[in-house]
Design a protein around this motif. Structure first.
Motif, PDB file in Angstrom:
ATOM      1  N   ALA A   1       1.217  -0.932   0.317  1.00  0.00           N
ATOM      2  CA  ALA A   1      -0.040   0.219  -0.142  1.00  0.00           C
ATOM      3  C   ALA A   1       1.065   1.109   0.049  1.00  0.00           C
ATOM      4  O   ALA A   1       0.538   1.976  -0.555  1.00  0.00           O
ATOM      5  CB  ALA A   1      -0.645   0.221   1.364  1.00  0.00           C
ATOM      6  N   HIS A   2       2.155   0.926  -0.326  1.00  0.00           N
ATOM      7  CA  HIS A   2       2.696   2.344  -0.128  1.00  0.00           C
ATOM      8  C   HIS A   2       4.290   2.225   0.968  1.00  0.00           C
ATOM      9  O   HIS A   2       5.426   2.160   0.992  1.00  0.00           O
ATOM     10  CB  HIS A   2       3.202   2.910   2.149  1.00  0.00           C
ATOM     11  CG  HIS A   2       1.655   3.323   2.678  1.00  0.00           C
ATOM     12  ND1 HIS A   2       0.624   4.245   1.989  1.00  0.00           N
ATOM     13  CD2 HIS A   2       0.743   2.238   3.552  1.00  0.00           C
ATOM     14  CE1 HIS A   2      -0.533   4.076   3.175  1.00  0.00           C
ATOM     15  NE2 HIS A   2      -0.334   2.661   3.405  1.00  0.00           N
ATOM     16  N   LEU A   3       4.532   2.129  -1.024  1.00  0.00           N
ATOM     17  CA  LEU A   3       5.558   1.606  -1.916  1.00  0.00           C
ATOM     18  C   LEU A   3       7.208   1.827  -1.728  1.00  0.00           C
ATOM     19  O   LEU A   3       7.693   1.823  -0.881  1.00  0.00           O
ATOM     20  CB  LEU A   3       5.473   0.446  -2.599  1.00  0.00           C
ATOM     21  CG  LEU A   3       7.061  -0.051  -3.102  1.00  0.00           C
ATOM     22  CD1 LEU A   3       6.380  -0.837  -4.371  1.00  0.00           C
ATOM     23  CD2 LEU A   3       7.945   0.799  -4.612  1.00  0.00           C
ATOM     24  N   PHE A   4       6.455   3.299  -1.619  1.00  0.00           N
ATOM     25  CA  PHE A   4       7.517   4.535  -1.840  1.00  0.00           C
ATOM     26  C   PHE A   4       7.804   5.133   0.134  1.00  0.00           C
ATOM     27  O   PHE A   4       8.874   5.723   0.061  1.00  0.00           O
ATOM     28  CB  PHE A   4       7.671   5.880  -2.683  1.00  0.00           C
ATOM     29  CG  PHE A   4       7.886   5.408  -4.203  1.00  0.00           C
ATOM     30  CD1 PHE A   4       9.509   5.507  -4.464  1.00  0.00           C
ATOM     31  CD2 PHE A   4       6.823   4.927  -4.924  1.00  0.00           C
ATOM     32  CE1 PHE A   4       9.914   5.136  -5.591  1.00  0.00           C
ATOM     33  CE2 PHE A   4       7.518   4.957  -6.204  1.00  0.00           C
ATOM     34  CZ  PHE A   4       8.723   4.936  -7.032  1.00  0.00           C
ATOM     35  N   GLY A   5       6.589   5.164   0.898  1.00  0.00           N
ATOM     36  CA  GLY A   5       7.101   5.008   1.671  1.00  0.00           C
ATOM     37  C   GLY A   5       7.648   4.416   2.750  1.00  0.00           C
ATOM     38  O   GLY A   5       8.507   4.816   3.104  1.00  0.00           O
ATOM     39  N   VAL A   6       8.373   2.825   2.262  1.00  0.00           N
ATOM     40  CA  VAL A   6       9.033   1.729   2.901  1.00  0.00           C
ATOM     41  C   VAL A   6      10.493   1.945   2.301  1.00  0.00           C
ATOM     42  O   VAL A   6      11.029   1.784   3.097  1.00  0.00           O
ATOM     43  CB  VAL A   6       8.310   0.932   2.750  1.00  0.00           C
ATOM     44  CG1 VAL A   6       8.934  -0.598   3.207  1.00  0.00           C
ATOM     45  CG2 VAL A   6       6.893   0.623   3.727  1.00  0.00           C
ATOM     46  N   LEU A   7      10.187   2.357   1.530  1.00  0.00           N
ATOM     47  CA  LEU A   7      11.547   2.449   1.048  1.00  0.00           C
ATOM     48  C   LEU A   7      12.263   4.196   1.359  1.00  0.00           C
ATOM     49  O   LEU A   7      13.080   3.874   1.927  1.00  0.00           O
ATOM     50  CB  LEU A   7      11.475   2.916  -0.073  1.00  0.00           C
ATOM     51  CG  LEU A   7      11.321   1.672  -1.340  1.00  0.00           C
ATOM     52  CD1 LEU A   7      11.404   1.606  -2.917  1.00  0.00           C
ATOM     53  CD2 LEU A   7      12.409   0.600  -1.294  1.00  0.00           C
ATOM     54  N   LEU A   8      11.352   5.447   1.152  1.00  0.00           N
ATOM     55  CA  LEU A   8      12.150   6.340   2.463  1.00  0.00           C
ATOM     56  C   LEU A   8      12.733   6.306   3.509  1.00  0.00           C
ATOM     57  O   LEU A   8      13.489   6.461   3.861  1.00  0.00           O
ATOM     58  CB  LEU A   8      11.421   7.500   1.806  1.00  0.00           C
ATOM     59  CG  LEU A   8      11.107   7.781   0.330  1.00  0.00           C
ATOM     60  CD1 LEU A   8      10.029   8.900   0.274  1.00  0.00           C
ATOM     61  CD2 LEU A   8      12.357   8.507   0.019  1.00  0.00           C
TER      62      LEU A   8
END
Length: 432
Positions: free
Chosen positions: A262-269
């Motif tokens: 659900a929050h791919l870029f949030g997890v990466l950052l």
């Protein structure tokens, strides 16, 4: 989650144990084989390099073969490689067994990841991949310490026999639970698969994986001397702290896998930022044993928290080549696992000390945060272009001979609007 995905996770547990257990077996192997410890250490490098080279090569070689048959064959070869290592009478044959095992391991990782993604809906890709990565985490928590224990009490060959037995159990599971995935009528084309390497989002995803993995292993590879020489912990504490890192890795993988879809870029950052902070904290407080232990645990959580998202991101942007996506992911991680320790070694050789490896690793992970931000910027621009195209489709626009609305761009030919969007109007490269 299908049982087959968990079977793949069990298989990865065997693969991961074999890959990392040699770090605790080098002294007895060196003594038994009559070589130096650095020469014995080449067995680890040989495995990592075999993974980097073998993943794409075997993915291409098996591109048109049935997935289930490929998994069975590769896992069988891997198990035989463990038996060969256990029976090796000399260093040369042991080295060869590690290379063969690495090639089989690389191929299994690549194909297994593609199979796991194919068996689940797209909105749970990261969660499915977290099961495979969880197998690697459990290998660090249980498999590697168990291998060291067996090597200490029953000889280093017993660890190879144990991994061979685990591989045999995993092989039974693959035969029993992995379904026969139908081969599509249109077979994958190598030219189409290789074409993903011309795509900037794919290249950025590769760079993110290699930099983040390299940064972590730049410090983790020298954790034992850091804990003993800098933090002042006794030798008995080193396996315990490494086990805590593995526990943190398991926690991070579990949580990250559930959030990343659900929050791919949030997890990466968040993952790259937290890992950078942990590495800097480790370098600055390594002299304090309590801090070193706590930060080691948090480092395991932070770096494995983003691992499912790293895998899922590459599959999202390389949808046109699912097999090479898995192979590229495997090669990218092992590129980091190979370059990170090398960079850490060079920093130590320059006289900066063991703690400096954490600072060098932090710099690498910080660079990966930059590639994530770059990727996010590309996604936002493409999403904006998609909204512009779909939003203006309500107005009357010229059509081509097939009746499709076209978008007129200065200096470019008119392009059918349908080519700008994927399913349900989403851009083909938009993270799901």
């Amino acid at each position: 989650m299908p049982k087959a995905v968990h079977v793949l996770g069990l298989s990865v547990f065997s693969l991961g144990t074999s890959e990392f257990m040699l770090s605790g077996l080098l002294p007895p192997i060196a003594e038994d084989m009559g070589v130096s410890i650095p020469q014995a250490g080449l067995l680890i490098s040989a495995f990592a390099i075999g993974m980097v080279v073998g993943a794409p090569l075997l993915a291409v070689a098996t591109l048109r073969l049935p997935r289930r048959t490929t998994l069975i064959t590769l896992l069988t070869v891997f198990a035989l490689g463990q038996v060969g290592g256990a029976l090796a009478p000399g260093y040369g044959l042991l080295f060869a067994s590690r290379v063969i095992s690495a090639l089989a391991c690389a191929g299994f990782w690549a194909v297994g990841a593609a199979v796991a993604v194919a068996m689940v809906p797209e909105n749970v890709r990261a969660r499915a991949l977290s099961v495979l990565i969880g197998g690697l985490s459990v290998a660090n928590v249980v498999g590697v310490p168990a291998g060291a224990f067996l090597g200490e009490h029953f000889g280093w060959r017993s660890a190879f026999w144990a991994v061979g037995a685990m591989s045999a159990v995993a092989l039974v599971g693959v035969v029993a639970f992995i379904p026969r995935i139908p081969i599509p009528e249109t077979r994958p084309k190598l030219r189409q698969e290789v074409g993903i390497y011309r795509d900037r989002p794919v290249l950025l995803a590769i760079g993110t994986i290699a930099l983040s993995a390299g940064g972590v292993y730049c410090a983790f590879s020298y954790m034992a001397p850091l804990l003993s020489d800098v933090a002042g912990l006794g030798g008995d504490w080193v396996p315990t702290v490494l086990g805590l890192f593995g526990v943190g890795a398991l926690i991070g993988t579990t949580v990250g896998g559930r959030v990343a879809d659900a929050h791919l870029f949030g997890v990466l950052l968040a993952g790259t930022a937290a890992t950078t902070v942990c590495l800097v904290a480790l370098a600055l407080t390594a002299h304090n044993p309590v801090s070193a232990i706590a930060v080691s645990f948090l480092l395991g959580v932070s770096c494995f928290f983003m691992a499912p998202a790293l895998n899922a991101r590459l599959f999202n942007v390389a949808a046109a080549a699912p097999t090479l996506a898995g192979a590229t992911t495997t090669a990218s991680f092992n590129l980091g696992n190979t370059s990170g320790p090398w960079i850490g070694g060079r920093v130590i050789d320059l006289g900066f000390g063991f703690a400096s490896t954490a600072l060098a690793g932090a710099a690498m992970v910080a660079l990966s945060m930059g590639t994530v931000a770059w990727s996010l910027g590309l996604e936002r621009r493409r999403a904006a272009n998609t909204r512009l195209v779909t939003g203006s489709s309500r107005s009357k626009r010229p059509t081509d001979v097939a009746g499709h609305a076209v978008v007129r761009t200065t200096g470019h030919a008119a392009v059918p609007a349908a080519e700008h969007t994927g399913r349900n109007g989403a851009h083909p490269y938009e993270a799901e």
